[in-house]
Design an enzyme around this catalytic site. Structure first.
Site, PDB file in Angstrom:
ATOM      1  N   ASP A 365       0.760  -0.858  -0.616  1.00 52.66           N
ATOM      2  CA  ASP A 365       0.444  -0.380   0.102  1.00 52.66           C
ATOM      3  C   ASP A 365       0.841   1.194  -0.113  1.00 52.66           C
ATOM      4  OD1 ASP A 365      -2.998   1.171   0.287  1.00 52.66           O
ATOM      5  OD2 ASP A 365      -1.560   2.093   1.724  1.00 52.66           O
ATOM      6  N   GLU A 394       1.657  -0.067  -4.660  1.00 57.31           N
ATOM      7  CA  GLU A 394       1.033   0.942  -5.515  1.00 57.31           C
ATOM      8  C   GLU A 394       1.734   2.400  -5.758  1.00 57.31           C
ATOM      9  OE1 GLU A 394      -3.478   3.167  -3.773  1.00 57.31           O
ATOM     10  OE2 GLU A 394      -2.143   2.257  -2.093  1.00 57.31           O
TER      11      GLU A 394
END
Length: 648
Positions: A365, A394
């Site tokens: 993330d 990400e």
């Protein structure tokens, strides 16, 4: 007088007892909870928690092959870091003796058992996901609730074993917990096989022990971790997670674990008692607050959410600082990866989950928000230990040049990220615009996709780029509608281009929603996953005609894609959209797959002569999703927004 002497004696005895208590060795917990022999890096960091544990004078062991390399005391007296070398050790129980001298020089000690385990397989045997896979992203809280002891009545506060914070299960509120769990996922593994996906990516399953504050703050999403070594009890146990992964593997499904190195939850023990002053970025606010997520302070520095300063050659220091050191939100303190002890903790944590649970990949993330060089170190170490593993980061910027610079071995960056897979937000953004437009002769409609793919020369490996239509952080592709024609076009493209495709749960049954009011509206419950649902979309009988039509169309395409070397290995050729028609071909060892999209809302004619270089002598060809046959010896008339995936 005798009474006074007696009281004095009692007082002195109590003081001595208190002093002795202060000197008592008390190990509350050790992380990682166990370790493994046979890793390439023989050193392991043990983070020891305990009241005044830093007062320990020495830690010893007589376990053969285990050496205490060093002890590190941090700013807080309640943490002690042990660095052990286990290069020559075999699996077994290591007895660690913690020794502490009191004021009189008397030694007190406590012996703690620490487990070293054998690895189930060597690092190179851990095979990650790749372009031959299709990932299916789901949120455990919103997918299905399995057969576990019943939760209390709707809206009631619940306190689960091992969870301190009260939380609310209320499916009428889009931002509260809905009660999905690991058991619910396990009960529907056959569904994923029927659909045809090959890998599952769950949003974070680690403990998020934070109190829900109705619509203001809830951690059902899992991105506010409070224990890096424990599955959230609301979802299940570590053992149940491992059992789920084992059963997935038995069905040919890989499992990707969502991790977060950028920040943690406010209720993590590190927040109330910071191990060191630089454990968090901008930690002064933590000292001023009460150390709980309901004691917000508006003076904290929030990230700008702009990632461009990290690679911008002209970036100012203030812009870079706001991006990397600013907090995502006030309830998720920003971790400082420049602290070498913290970074060692995080690196070990990812290794521990690979070895313990057998995961097949990691999705990281908010990748660029963490310090770049520290993340590169993490990736390099994982690559050395697990050369065939895969991690996707990400990287939420919609320009291909930015995304490409983050991929391993990029010539666009002076620093090698060692990150094999990046996320193609350009693809997602361009598709989101194209679905509303007519494809013209220049820039609009399907030209947006053409003009994105033409920059693939920037990527060291375009086959290791993950593309998607939507995810848990975006509006669903369908918005608030159910335009199946646009969805089929997008899926046909997604599943045949040179990308690793990712689907978002429910797309196959036309689930829709936007973030206009709250993120919860793009994270709705999967129909049939919870008791009392009006219909059950896990079964053919429970789905509507439109839902079955979409499911069947996509399922045929997904099953055809499995093991298809034209897709996983074939070269890609695209044609500039011509008279509204966009064509992409994949070719490998004499086999051709041709994706044809009418990017207009009216009939379009495809001039087959224009595509002779890929059509060759092919005539009667099959459309994979529908099973219909088309004649490529003459021009094709395409219906409005029609999508074809032809194989010959």
């Amino acid at each position: 007088m005798r009474r006074l002497i007696l009281l004095t004696a009692i007082l002195m005895a109590n003081m001595m007892t208190m002093s002795a208590a202060k000197q008592k060795v008390a190990v509350d917990r050790i992380e990682p909870t166990n370790w493994f022999v046979g890793l390439k890096n023989p050193q392991v960091q043990l983070m020891v928690y305990g009241k005044n544990i830093a007062d320990v004078s020495e830690v010893t062991t007589n376990y053969e092959g285990v050496v205490v390399d060093s002890m590190v005391r941090l700013d807080s007296p309640n943490y002690l870091l042990l660095y052990l070398n286990v290069k020559d050790a075999k699996a077994g129980t290591v007895k660690l003796t913690f020794q502490m001298k009191n004021e009189k020089g008397k030694v007190k000690s406590e012996t703690v058992d620490y487990q070293l385990k054998e690895r189930e397989m060597s690092g190179e045997l851990h095979k990650g996901f790749d372009i031959s896979d299709v990932l299916y992203l789901l949120m455990p809280d919103r997918f299905a609730q399995g057969q576990t002891p019943a939760l209390k009545a709707k809206g009631a506060k619940v306190l689960k074993e091992g969870v301190k914070s009260q939380y609310v299960v209320d499916r009428t509120k889009p931002s509260l917990r809905h009660g999905g769990n690991i058991a619910g996922i396990r009960e529907h593994l056959d569904y994923f096989n029927d659909l045809g996906v090959t890998a599952l990516w769950f949003t974070p399953i680690l403990e998020n022990d934070s109190p829900d504050m109705m619509e203001t703050w809830s951690t059902y999403h899992g991105y506010a971790c409070t224990n890096y070594y424990r599955v959230d009890p609301r979802f299940g146990t570590n053992e149940e997670y491992r059992q789920l992964i084992d059963e997935c593997h038995q069905r040919g499904l890989k499992v990707v674990m969502d991790m977060i190195f950028n920040h943690c939850g406010f209720e993590h023990p590190w927040v109330k008692d910071m191990p060191s002053k630089d454990w968090f970025n901008l930690s002064d606010w933590l000292k001023e607050s009460k150390g709980t997520s309901d004691s917000r302070n508006t003076s904290f520095l929030q990230t700008s959410y702009k990632l461009t300063p990290i690679l911008d050659p002209y970036a100012s220091e203030v812009d870079k600082r706001e991006t990397q050191e600013g907090w995502f939100v006030s309830t998720m303190p920003d971790l400082n990866q420049h602290n070498p002890h913290l970074m060692r903790y995080l690196i070990q944590n990812s290794i521990w989950w690979i070895e313990t649970a057998g995961i097949d990949g990691i999705r990281m993330d908010t990748y660029p928000y963490a310090f770049r060089e520290s993340m590169a170190q993490w990736m390099k170490e994982l690559e050395e230990e697990y050369p065939n593993f895969n991690t996707v980061g990400e990287t939420w910027v919609t320009e291909p040049a930015y995304t490409a610079a983050w991929q391993k071995d990029s010539k666009l960056s002076a620093m090698n990220s060692h990150l094999k897979t990046v996320m193609d937000f350009s693809f997602q953004e361009k598709l989101d615009s194209a679905k509303h437009e007519e494809t013209d002769a220049w820039w609009r409609g399907m030209n947006r996709l053409y003009n994105s793919f033409c920059y693939d020369y920037l990527y060291p490996d375009p086959s290791s780029v993950m593309a998607f239509l939507d995810n848990h952080d975006t509006d669903r592709f369908l918005g608030n509608g159910r335009d199946s024609l646009a969805l089929k076009q997008a899926l046909a493209l997604l599943l045949t281009v040179r990308r690793i495709p990712q689907l978002y749960y429910g797309t196959e049954i036309l689930m829709n929603g936007t973030k206009e009011v709250t993120d919860g509206h793009v994270r709705k419950d999967f129909p049939g996953g919870f008791a009392g649902d009006a219909h059950n979309c896990f079964t053919k009988e429970g789905r509507s005609q439109a839902e079955n039509s979409m499911f069947n169309w996509l399922s045929r395409l997904l099953h055809w894609r499995q093991g298809n070397e034209a897709i996983s290995k074939g070269r890609m050729k695209q044609f500039i959209p011509y008279e509204g028609v966009y064509v992409i071909a994949r070719q490998y060892k004499g086999k051709t797959v041709m994706t044809i999209l009418n990017g207009t809302s009216k009939e379009a004619v495809m001039d087959v002569k224009r595509y002779a270089e890929v059509i060759g002598s092919a005539k009667r060809v099959k459309d994979i999703p529908t099973g219909r046959y088309y004649d490529l010896s003459k021009n094709l008339t395409l219906k409005a927004r029609q999508a074809l995936v032809l194989e010959f």
